[in-house]
Write a protein that holds these residues in place. Structure first.
Motif, PDB file in Angstrom:
ATOM      1  N   ASN A   1     136.677  20.421  42.251  1.00 61.47           N
ATOM      2  CA  ASN A   1     137.489  21.074  41.812  1.00 61.47           C
ATOM      3  C   ASN A   1     137.511  20.275  40.205  1.00 61.47           C
ATOM      4  O   ASN A   1     137.623  19.610  40.122  1.00 61.47           O
ATOM      5  CB  ASN A   1     138.380  22.239  42.370  1.00 61.47           C
ATOM      6  N   THR A   2     138.624  21.560  39.527  1.00 63.45           N
ATOM      7  CA  THR A   2     139.549  20.923  38.514  1.00 63.45           C
ATOM      8  C   THR A   2     141.393  20.675  39.845  1.00 63.45           C
ATOM      9  O   THR A   2     141.747  20.116  38.680  1.00 63.45           O
ATOM     10  CB  THR A   2     140.179  22.633  37.542  1.00 63.45           C
ATOM     11  N   ASP A   3     141.213  21.476  39.959  1.00 68.86           N
ATOM     12  CA  ASP A   3     142.103  21.275  41.022  1.00 68.86           C
ATOM     13  C   ASP A   3     142.443  20.309  42.351  1.00 68.86           C
ATOM     14  O   ASP A   3     141.456  20.876  43.257  1.00 68.86           O
ATOM     15  CB  ASP A   3     142.976  22.495  41.375  1.00 68.86           C
ATOM     16  N   MET A   4     142.686  19.282  42.137  1.00 65.56           N
ATOM     17  CA  MET A   4     142.832  18.141  43.884  1.00 65.56           C
ATOM     18  C   MET A   4     143.330  19.134  45.437  1.00 65.56           C
ATOM     19  O   MET A   4     142.232  18.773  45.541  1.00 65.56           O
ATOM     20  CB  MET A   4     143.358  17.527  43.750  1.00 65.56           C
ATOM     21  N   TYR A   5     143.714  19.527  45.214  1.00 64.07           N
ATOM     22  CA  TYR A   5     144.169  21.000  46.713  1.00 64.07           C
ATOM     23  C   TYR A   5     142.833  21.559  46.227  1.00 64.07           C
ATOM     24  O   TYR A   5     142.679  21.790  48.168  1.00 64.07           O
ATOM     25  CB  TYR A   5     145.640  21.281  46.446  1.00 64.07           C
TER      26      TYR A   5
END
Length: 95
Positions: A67-71
């Motif tokens: 995803n573009t966000d790690m979380y």
């Protein structure tokens, strides 16, 4: 459960480490025979990638998410692993 966390081109901060531990503790509620977990967090261009390999009794479960966000990638990874762990548990109880 023993969690090994590795970062490729990503610095593993304390908040990221704590987030991974909290999320993986949810897997233990479904299946308590998880021996060890190896989590790799990496960065490839603009994609944040999370992958994990879980050793359970008699099997090895692997999942990968990006995803573009790690979380968000970790959340998607936990969802995939949760489904696979439940499927493995059901298979063991049927036999």
């Amino acid at each position: 459960m023993q969690i090994s966390l590795t970062g490729r081109h990503v610095e593993i901060t304390e908040s990221l480490r704590e987030y991974v531990h909290v999320k993986f503790s949810k897997l233990e509620r479904h299946f308590d025979q998880i021996h060890n977990v190896h989590v790799v967090l990496s960065l490839e261009k603009l994609q944040q990638k999370a992958e994990a390999k879980i050793n359970v009794n008699g099997a090895e479960i692997f999942a990968m998410s990006d995803n573009t966000d790690m979380y968000a990638a970790i959340d998607a990874l936990i969802d995939k692993l949760d489904r696979q762990v439940i499927k493995h548990k059901e298979k063991n109880t049927k036999h």
